[in-house]
Structure formats: C-alpha cells, structure tokens
Design a protein around this motif. Structure first.
Motif, PDB file in Angstrom:
ATOM      1  N   GLY A  92     -41.303  30.784  56.944  1.00 52.25           N
ATOM      2  CA  GLY A  92     -41.895  30.309  58.152  1.00 52.25           C
ATOM      3  C   GLY A  92     -43.018  29.463  57.796  1.00 52.25           C
ATOM      4  N   VAL A  93     -44.180  29.886  58.332  1.00 56.02           N
ATOM      5  CA  VAL A  93     -45.287  29.219  58.125  1.00 56.02           C
ATOM      6  C   VAL A  93     -46.109  29.994  57.045  1.00 56.02           C
ATOM      7  N   VAL A  94     -46.566  29.099  55.989  1.00 56.89           N
ATOM      8  CA  VAL A  94     -47.190  29.589  54.642  1.00 56.89           C
ATOM      9  C   VAL A  94     -48.673  28.781  54.663  1.00 56.89           C
ATOM     10  N   ALA A  95     -49.346  29.697  54.532  1.00 60.62           N
ATOM     11  CA  ALA A  95     -50.975  29.523  54.294  1.00 60.62           C
ATOM     12  C   ALA A  95     -51.395  29.441  52.710  1.00 60.62           C
ATOM     13  N   VAL A  96     -51.907  28.484  52.360  1.00 61.43           N
ATOM     14  CA  VAL A  96     -51.940  28.188  50.926  1.00 61.43           C
ATOM     15  C   VAL A  96     -53.576  27.870  50.661  1.00 61.43           C
ATOM     16  N   VAL A  97     -53.936  28.662  49.647  1.00 62.32           N
ATOM     17  CA  VAL A  97     -55.351  28.425  49.179  1.00 62.32           C
ATOM     18  C   VAL A  97     -54.970  27.653  47.755  1.00 62.32           C
ATOM     19  N   ALA A  98     -55.334  26.304  47.811  1.00 59.22           N
ATOM     20  CA  ALA A  98     -55.036  25.363  46.854  1.00 59.22           C
ATOM     21  C   ALA A  98     -55.953  25.816  45.413  1.00 59.22           C
TER      22      ALA A  98
ATOM     23  N   SER B  93     -59.174  22.647  47.943  1.00 57.92           N
ATOM     24  CA  SER B  93     -60.683  23.103  47.127  1.00 57.92           C
ATOM     25  C   SER B  93     -61.893  22.207  47.736  1.00 57.92           C
ATOM     26  N   PRO B  94     -62.762  23.021  48.063  1.00 58.43           N
ATOM     27  CA  PRO B  94     -64.243  22.474  48.659  1.00 58.43           C
ATOM     28  C   PRO B  94     -64.644  21.318  47.642  1.00 58.43           C
ATOM     29  N   SER B  95     -64.533  21.520  46.188  1.00 61.30           N
ATOM     30  CA  SER B  95     -65.212  20.678  45.188  1.00 61.30           C
ATOM     31  C   SER B  95     -64.210  19.512  44.905  1.00 61.30           C
ATOM     32  N   GLU B  96     -62.999  19.502  45.384  1.00 62.70           N
ATOM     33  CA  GLU B  96     -61.906  18.394  44.923  1.00 62.70           C
ATOM     34  C   GLU B  96     -61.165  17.900  46.464  1.00 62.70           C
ATOM     35  N   PRO B  97     -61.986  17.511  47.438  1.00 64.51           N
ATOM     36  CA  PRO B  97     -61.231  17.329  48.609  1.00 64.51           C
ATOM     37  C   PRO B  97     -60.720  15.979  48.580  1.00 64.51           C
ATOM     38  N   LEU B  98     -61.220  15.007  47.905  1.00 64.12           N
ATOM     39  CA  LEU B  98     -60.634  13.562  47.995  1.00 64.12           C
ATOM     40  C   LEU B  98     -58.980  13.361  47.732  1.00 64.12           C
TER      41      LEU B  98
ATOM     42  N   VAL C 272     -63.511  27.254  51.823  1.00 67.05           N
ATOM     43  CA  VAL C 272     -62.245  27.941  51.815  1.00 67.05           C
ATOM     44  C   VAL C 272     -62.669  29.433  52.422  1.00 67.05           C
ATOM     45  N   THR C 273     -63.884  29.877  52.018  1.00 66.40           N
ATOM     46  CA  THR C 273     -64.455  31.049  52.560  1.00 66.40           C
ATOM     47  C   THR C 273     -64.502  31.463  54.282  1.00 66.40           C
ATOM     48  N   GLU C 274     -64.585  30.243  54.800  1.00 69.30           N
ATOM     49  CA  GLU C 274     -64.405  30.123  56.358  1.00 69.30           C
ATOM     50  C   GLU C 274     -62.762  29.823  56.621  1.00 69.30           C
TER      51      GLU C 274
ATOM     52  N   ALA D 121     -61.952  37.829  42.717  1.00 68.32           N
ATOM     53  CA  ALA D 121     -61.226  38.884  42.739  1.00 68.32           C
ATOM     54  C   ALA D 121     -61.446  39.622  44.090  1.00 68.32           C
ATOM     55  N   ALA D 122     -62.643  39.777  44.402  1.00 66.12           N
ATOM     56  CA  ALA D 122     -62.980  40.627  45.683  1.00 66.12           C
ATOM     57  C   ALA D 122     -62.608  39.787  46.837  1.00 66.12           C
ATOM     58  N   PHE D 123     -62.747  38.256  46.835  1.00 71.04           N
ATOM     59  CA  PHE D 123     -62.282  37.609  47.994  1.00 71.04           C
ATOM     60  C   PHE D 123     -60.762  37.608  48.304  1.00 71.04           C
ATOM     61  N   ALA D 124     -60.297  37.545  47.099  1.00 70.98           N
ATOM     62  CA  ALA D 124     -58.670  37.747  46.949  1.00 70.98           C
ATOM     63  C   ALA D 124     -58.131  39.034  47.609  1.00 70.98           C
ATOM     64  N   THR D 125     -58.963  40.272  47.191  1.00 67.11           N
ATOM     65  CA  THR D 125     -58.566  41.443  47.863  1.00 67.11           C
ATOM     66  C   THR D 125     -58.882  41.460  49.420  1.00 67.11           C
ATOM     67  N   ASP D 126     -59.847  40.878  49.780  1.00 69.10           N
ATOM     68  CA  ASP D 126     -60.333  40.771  51.225  1.00 69.10           C
ATOM     69  C   ASP D 126     -59.221  40.203  52.092  1.00 69.10           C
ATOM     70  N   LEU D 127     -58.628  39.006  51.641  1.00 76.08           N
ATOM     71  CA  LEU D 127     -57.604  38.193  51.964  1.00 76.08           C
ATOM     72  C   LEU D 127     -56.416  39.043  52.202  1.00 76.08           C
TER      73      LEU D 127
END
Length: 274
Positions: free
Chosen positions: A134-140, A168-173, A199-201, A223-229
């Motif tokens: 279905g709908v997949v969210a992806v953190v690039a 990625s916020p540092s590679e958006p172009l 991405v944190t938002e 790792a902590a952010f991944a666990t929270d997600l």
C-alpha cells in the motif's frame, strides 16, 4: 550597463504530481538555492496523495509499471549533466540509471518467481500471488544522494506501492531534481511524493500516520530516533524495514529482498471443474 542579478531557483516539494511550496511558507538554503522546508501538514497531505494513487498504480499492469520505470531511466540519462552540476558524481548517476532499468525488468517477472500454484489435498486450485502493501513511508539515505534515493524508491513502486519520501535534509537538490525527472516520466501523480527539510519533523508524522502501511528506515542513522519511529509505527502494526548498516554497499546487486519486503501474499482457492 548594470550587472545582471541571477534568478535563484526555489526547490519545492513534490506531492500528488505537483510542486507546491510548503504550506508553512518555510525554506532553507542549500548550495545557494532555496529549498522548501516541509511541515507535518505537508507530510499528511503527501499521505493523502499517495493513498489516492494506490488503486490506479496497484491495478496497472506489471508491463505498464515496467515501461514507466524504464522511461524514468531514459529521462534520468538525459539529465545526467544536470545532476553532475549538483555535485553528484557521474558514475553514481550512471549507476542510478542502471538501477532503474534493473528494477523495470523485474516488474513483469516478480509474480512468476514469488507466486504460483500450491499443491493441496482436494479438488481445488490453490494459487498464491504477491500484492503491494500500500502506502510506504521512506526515510532516504544521505549518501549516496541519488543512487541511495533510487534504491529505496524503485523497489517500492515497481511492485505497485506508492511512497512518501523524507529526503535527506543535507542532500535535497538531488531528490527534487529526481522528482522533476519522475514528473516527466508518465508516472501517475501521487505514486511518488518527496518531502524536503527536517526528517526529524516529517518522519515521526509518517511513522504514526494510520494510513501508512509500511515504513522504510533505511536512511536513519540515529539508533534512538529509529527506535522512536518503530514505536510510533507499532500503533497500526506497520511493516518496518530497519536502517541500513553504516558499511552498506550501495553499488552491490540489491537482490529481490527490497521488493519482496514490501509485498503481501494473497492466496486464492477455486474448485476444479468436473
């Protein structure tokens, strides 16, 4: 004669096949260009667009999906120098083109490899067939900026899923320029949606969203952010793909796992005729 003032390009979001600014009006500067800073509402709007596109995209023939991915490869090849000008190495652009072609070739073969008739005790046909989640969210991933992005988008959409990508916020172009490629590749609006900014938002909103079926954490390095997600994703039992290891080789043969990880299996019973 006065010196000409260059027109600075504004890189916008890619939602529902269109290029809107963030509803918040925010932007940030990357390589002397303004880039939209997506908000939580932008993330929710992207999910709505992705959900609306599921039926048509999942219902398209595998042949059609493969042709569209191949068209994306053609368009990317034609914009090679533009990506190089953004700082993407030429060999990485070539690898990204090749990866689009590789996944395009799997479009009409995956069901044959991972589906089939099952032997059963009784006068029935028992057939298993793969279907999109279905709908997949992806953190690039941050790097490789282009090849990494293609490597998480292509396996999800070739199998009939739609995606919302937190770039990625540092590679958006590279991400928004790839969106321009996809917008001219016959890809239906909403199949791929790209959010730039923090991405944190946006990622927590996507992880907790009840209309997202799976989340790919490939690009998460904390790792902590991944666990929270993952905790947020558990609210509606989303399928979770874990972050890629730090030493992941993006140039290696990806195999079929990135595609099969985002598939369900439907099994159908049908009585045999006399």
């Amino acid at each position: 004669m006065s010196e000409r003032v260059a027109v600075r390009k504004t890189y916008k979001l890619f939602i529902g096949g269109k290029f809107p600014r963030s509803e918040s009006g925010r932007s940030y500067l990357v390589q002397s260009s303004n880039v939209s800073l997506a908000s939580r509402k932008d993330a929710r709007d992207a999910v709505v667009a992705a959900r609306a596109a599921v039926k048509g995209w999942a219902g398209a023939t595998a042949y059609n999906r493969g042709q569209i991915l191949y068209r994306a490869a053609e368009m990317l090849e034609g914009r090679r120098e533009q990506f190089v000008a953004l700082g993407i190495p030429g060999d990485e652009v070539d690898a990204a083109v090749d990866r689009w072609v590789w996944y395009a070739g799997w479009a009409d073969k995956l069901a044959q490899v991972y589906g089939g008739a099952n032997p059963v005790a009784g006068p029935y046909f028992n057939i298993s067939a793969p279907e999109p989640t279905g709908v997949v969210a992806v953190v690039a991933p941050e790097r490789p900026a282009l090849l990494g992005l293609v490597s998480v988008i292509a396996p999800a959409i070739v199998t009939g899923n739609t995606v919302v990508v937190a770039a990625s916020p540092s590679e958006p172009l590279a991400a928004v320029t790839l969106a321009e490629v996809l917008a001219t590749s016959d890809l239906p609006g909403g199949v791929v949606n790209i959010l730039t900014g923090a991405v944190t938002e946006t990622a927590p909103t996507l992880a907790a969203h009840m209309d997202v079926n799976a989340i790919d954490l490939t690009g998460v390095t904390d790792a902590a952010f991944a666990t929270d997600l993952e905790v947020k994703a558990a609210e509606n039992l989303k399928r979770v793909l874990r972050p890629a290891p730090a030493d992941h080789d993006w140039t290696a043969d990806p195999g079929v796992a990135p595609m099969t990880a985002l598939l369900e299996t439907k099994t159908v019973w049908h009585p045999k005729g006399v």
